[in-house]
Scaffold this motif. Sequence first.
Motif, PDB file in Angstrom:
ATOM      1  N   HIS A   1     -84.594  20.592  12.618  1.00 17.55           N
ATOM      2  CA  HIS A   1     -83.917  19.569  11.813  1.00 17.55           C
ATOM      3  C   HIS A   1     -82.457  19.984  11.638  1.00 17.55           C
ATOM      4  CE1 HIS A   1     -82.671  17.092   8.469  1.00 17.55           C
ATOM      5  NE2 HIS A   1     -83.813  16.422   8.525  1.00 17.55           N
ATOM      6  N   PRO A   2     -81.508  19.121  11.990  1.00 16.81           N
ATOM      7  CA  PRO A   2     -80.107  19.550  12.068  1.00 16.81           C
ATOM      8  C   PRO A   2     -79.499  19.995  10.744  1.00 16.81           C
ATOM      9  CG  PRO A   2     -80.306  17.169  12.380  1.00 16.81           C
ATOM     10  CD  PRO A   2     -81.685  17.734  12.448  1.00 16.81           C
ATOM     11  N   VAL A   3     -79.956  19.457   9.615  1.00 14.01           N
ATOM     12  CA  VAL A   3     -79.408  19.897   8.326  1.00 14.01           C
ATOM     13  C   VAL A   3     -79.862  21.327   8.035  1.00 14.01           C
ATOM     14  CG1 VAL A   3     -79.311  19.481   5.847  1.00 14.01           C
ATOM     15  CG2 VAL A   3     -79.263  17.544   7.428  1.00 14.01           C
TER      16      VAL A   3
ATOM     17  N   GLU B   1     -71.749  20.335  14.465  1.00 10.63           N
ATOM     18  CA  GLU B   1     -71.618  19.864  15.849  1.00 10.63           C
ATOM     19  C   GLU B   1     -72.818  20.239  16.711  1.00 10.63           C
ATOM     20  OE1 GLU B   1     -67.958  19.471  13.843  1.00 10.63           O
ATOM     21  OE2 GLU B   1     -69.261  21.227  14.030  1.00 10.63           O
ATOM     22  N   ARG B   2     -73.390  21.401  16.502  1.00  8.72           N
ATOM     23  CA  ARG B   2     -74.545  21.807  17.312  1.00  8.72           C
ATOM     24  C   ARG B   2     -75.787  20.973  16.997  1.00  8.72           C
ATOM     25  NH1 ARG B   2     -74.688  28.059  19.096  1.00  8.72           N
ATOM     26  NH2 ARG B   2     -72.594  28.701  18.505  1.00  8.72           N
ATOM     27  N   GLY B   3     -75.765  20.264  15.873  1.00 10.71           N
ATOM     28  CA  GLY B   3     -76.924  19.478  15.473  1.00 10.71           C
ATOM     29  C   GLY B   3     -76.987  18.096  16.094  1.00 10.71           C
ATOM     30  N   PHE B   4     -75.967  17.715  16.856  1.00  7.44           N
ATOM     31  CA  PHE B   4     -76.011  16.436  17.574  1.00  7.44           C
ATOM     32  C   PHE B   4     -76.699  16.692  18.918  1.00  7.44           C
ATOM     33  CE2 PHE B   4     -72.271  15.756  14.754  1.00  7.44           C
ATOM     34  CZ  PHE B   4     -72.809  14.709  14.017  1.00  7.44           C
TER      35      PHE B   4
ATOM     36  N   ASP C   1     -90.238  11.905  10.607  1.00 11.78           N
ATOM     37  CA  ASP C   1     -90.245  12.593   9.309  1.00 11.78           C
ATOM     38  C   ASP C   1     -88.917  13.275   9.029  1.00 11.78           C
ATOM     39  OD1 ASP C   1     -90.921  14.268  11.470  1.00 11.78           O
ATOM     40  OD2 ASP C   1     -91.818  15.757  10.140  1.00 11.78           O
ATOM     41  N   TRP C   2     -88.129  13.548  10.078  1.00 10.32           N
ATOM     42  CA  TRP C   2     -86.809  14.127   9.860  1.00 10.32           C
ATOM     43  C   TRP C   2     -85.874  13.146   9.145  1.00 10.32           C
ATOM     44  CZ3 TRP C   2     -84.884  17.246  14.744  1.00 10.32           C
ATOM     45  CH2 TRP C   2     -85.719  18.356  14.929  1.00 10.32           C
TER      46      TRP C   2
END
Length: 257
Positions: A98-100, A147-150, A245-246
């Motif tokens: 999950h990116p957060v 940025e890495r979460g995209f 769910d994310w």
Amino acid sequence: MIDFFIAGVQKGGTTALHSLLSRHPGVELPAIKEIHHFDDDTGVDWDRPDHSRLHDSFDWSRPALRGEATPIYCYWPHSIERIRRYNPEAKLIVALRHPVFRALSHWRMETARQAENLPFADAVSAIGRRRVSEAPNGVHRVYSYVERGFYSQQLERIYRLLPRGNVHVYRADALWNQPNLTLSSVEAFLGLEAVVGRGTAKPRYIVPTFAPSHSAEPSLARRLQREFEADIARTAELARLDLSDWLSEGYAEPMQP
């Protein structure tokens, strides 16, 4: 040649996967994780690359499926292109977190390393993110928390360069929720007999000893969540994973330090 690469994502449980796969008798992974060969922009002449540093990390005296884990590969420019030129048949494994939560974990690691002195809220603010956008090629090894979460951009590049059948994407939290099933699916993807996935090994989630005990303020977490929403939907479509769910504010990770 190296047969497969654990190419991402950073703070996505790649250390746990590296450790567990190392127990398979048909697999060889270097004792030192993250060789950082294909993201090396200065130490390798990529017009005439010398792969000896990579190859010297392996014992070539026995038959085995050889893999290497450097989770910046999926994010860093040209890394996947270099892997394809090195071995067009290479297989890639990508674990998505999950990116957060990934951003917060990344910040905690860099703070523990004393590479970051900004509070999390400032580090992911417009001013903090300017350190990435103004860096060469718009990428940064340390400050790229958001940025890495995209992930969709990274997956689009991977699928453009490699056949879909050579790419295995899974949810990092699945390694904790369903370890046997997740490990067996990785083994099947690599063409291995299910050994680790049939065992009783449980992954461990390890944080740096001096990492700050910190969670994102709810309002900040919601803001970041909204920023990632469209990309989560696109990532789910590309990876053919259920990430619904994310999108919920009540999502909680199963991993405990």
